[in-house]
Write a protein that holds these residues in place. Structure first.
Motif, PDB file in Angstrom:
ATOM      1  N   ARG A  41       0.930  -1.341  -0.079  1.00  0.00           N
ATOM      2  CA  ARG A  41       0.128   0.037   0.087  1.00  0.00           C
ATOM      3  C   ARG A  41       0.767   1.250  -0.033  1.00  0.00           C
ATOM      4  N   ARG A  42       0.424   2.348  -0.627  1.00  0.00           N
ATOM      5  CA  ARG A  42       1.482   3.472  -0.777  1.00  0.00           C
ATOM      6  C   ARG A  42       0.469   4.307   0.110  1.00  0.00           C
ATOM      7  N   HIS A  43       1.282   5.341   0.956  1.00  0.00           N
ATOM      8  CA  HIS A  43       0.906   6.263   2.022  1.00  0.00           C
ATOM      9  C   HIS A  43       0.846   7.510   1.483  1.00  0.00           C
ATOM     10  N   LEU A  44      -0.156   8.378   1.382  1.00  0.00           N
ATOM     11  CA  LEU A  44      -0.189   9.591   1.081  1.00  0.00           C
ATOM     12  C   LEU A  44      -0.848  10.611   1.947  1.00  0.00           C
ATOM     13  N   THR A  45      -0.213  11.793   2.148  1.00  0.00           N
ATOM     14  CA  THR A  45      -0.910  12.969   3.089  1.00  0.00           C
ATOM     15  C   THR A  45      -0.967  14.239   2.238  1.00  0.00           C
TER      16      THR A  45
END
Length: 426
Positions: A41-45
């Motif tokens: 999973r890729r984490h974005l903010t």
């Protein structure tokens, strides 16, 4: 607000969006699986939900199209190019193609753009490199070679998901100057001057195969007697002679101090020949009568050289050999060509210009395109493009076209004279 912060269970494959304790919006975007089979999973903010949703949709689109970066540490351009040229390109391309790739990677691309991350490389980075290369003295053709290498390598990176776009496919390489690409084939008079000179030399038929039939250097030097049928007056082309490549044989304990090619105990590390890769390249070529005579005479001369050399003769079955047998070196062959031009009093030119000359003569003689393609070894799909590149419209051909137009519109010259006399009488 409490409801916004609460995480909710979502379906497999669906992105999770939530407001974190830091006051920023976060997302976890499923991107597939790692090499060990665990989910990735890729984490974005982002500071606002709208910005985050837009970014999530963009990443999901890349994932669905197969263009998103795969898990793991991002490749630098240098690491990818070095990996690509040695582990991906080298096993599947020819030795000559690999050599071109390797030089472009080692000499130009890695020093010029190697520190960039592959997924952050922009077309402008490459265009700046091409300008720097030319400022440093490289020709536009050298920059084009670097460009083609980068485009091929980065295209493979995109296919494997290491980058979202091919920056080299978007970059504009420098324009090739006309004088770098324009070729002037030798005239019939120049070919005849060369013919007079080659009859005085060893391996004389070698040069006429190039000038009359357009054989490539590798095809001619890779020719063996088993490929030549003098009774039926044709030869079969099915392999190419490769440029030799050497490594030192002297060892680190007592290095000779020379380049590998000049090492007294050098070791040949490249095979002598390779099979012609294209179906069109594997072809039968008809031999004109005078060339049959030249090849017969050459075979007899080679037999005399073999007998005179005795045990010193290196048997190889090649049609064109060194004075003591063994295959001719392409480098020696090139310098022999240069001496031939000088001794014949013919202007300097590339060895490959002989191929342009042969194709142009075939066109001048009215040989059908299909037959020209067969003799020259051009694939049907690209034959029209190759004819446009190799078949040159010469001044005599233009003058002959002008004469044909004159005869068609104004009639024969004698008719013009009669018309003028009638006008004067009137």
């Amino acid at each position: 607000m409490a409801e916004e912060k609460k995480r909710t269970r979502r379906a497999n494959g669906e992105s999770a969006i939530y407001l974190g304790k830091d006051g920023r919006w976060h997302a976890r975007v499923p991107m597939g699986y790692k090499d060990d089979g665990t989910p990735y999973r890729r984490h974005l903010t982002r500071p606002t939900r709208k910005e985050l949703v837009d970014e999530v949709r963009r990443l999901e689109k890349q994932r669905d199209e197969g263009s998103a970066r795969q898990p793991g540490k991002p490749w630098t351009v240098a690491k990818w190019l070095e990996h690509w040229v040695e582990n991906i390109a080298k096993p599947v391309v020819s030795e000559n193609t690999y050599d071109g790739y390797e030089v472009a990677v080692r000499v130009h691309l890695v020093p010029g753009i190697g520190r960039h991350r592959i997924d952050r490389l922009e077309p402008e980075h490459l265009e700046s490199l091409y300008r720097r290369m030319q400022t440093a003295g490289s020709k536009a053709g050298t920059a084009h070679q670097a460009h083609r290498t980068a485009r091929t390598a980065l295209g493979e990176a995109v296919r494997r998901g290491h980058a979202a776009k091919n920056a080299a496919a978007l970059a504009k390489p420098p324009r090739l100057e006309e004088d770098e690409t324009e070729v002037e084939p030798y005239s019939v008079d120049e070919v005849q001057s060369l013919l007079l000179e080659v009859n005085k030399r060893r391996n004389s038929a070698r040069w006429m195969l190039a000038l009359a039939l357009g054989l490539r250097q590798g095809e001619t030097l890779g020719l063996r007697w088993s490929d030549v049928d003098l009774e039926n007056e044709y030869l079969k082309l099915r392999r190419n002679r490769l440029r030799p490549k050497y490594e030192h044989g002297c060892g680190e304990a007592a290095p000779c101090g020379r380049k590998a090619g000049y090492c007294p105990t050098r070791v040949q590390v490249r095979r002598e020949t390779k099979n012609t890769k294209s179906r069109a390249g594997r072809r039968a070529v008809p031999l004109p009568g005078p060339l049959v005579v030249m090849l017969r005479s050459h075979r007899e001369a080679q037999a005399r050289e073999r007998a005179a050399a005795g045990n010193l003769w290196t048997e190889s079955e090649y049609v064109f050999t060194k004075p003591l047998g063994g295959p001719l070196s392409p480098n020696t062959d090139y310098h022999d060509w240069k001496r031939l031009l000088e001794d014949a009093g013919v202007r300097d030119g590339r060895l490959h210009d002989a191929r342009h000359t042969a194709g142009t003569v075939l066109m001048l003689l009215g040989v059908p395109d299909r037959v020209i393609d067969q003799i020259m070894g051009w694939e049907p799909g690209g034959a029209a493009r190759m004819r446009a590149r190799y078949l040159h419209v010469t001044d005599p051909m233009l003058k002959e076209a002008a004469r044909k137009i004159e005869r068609a519109i104004w009639g024969a010259p004698e008719n013009l004279a009669v018309d003028k006399d009638q006008d004067n009488e009137a």
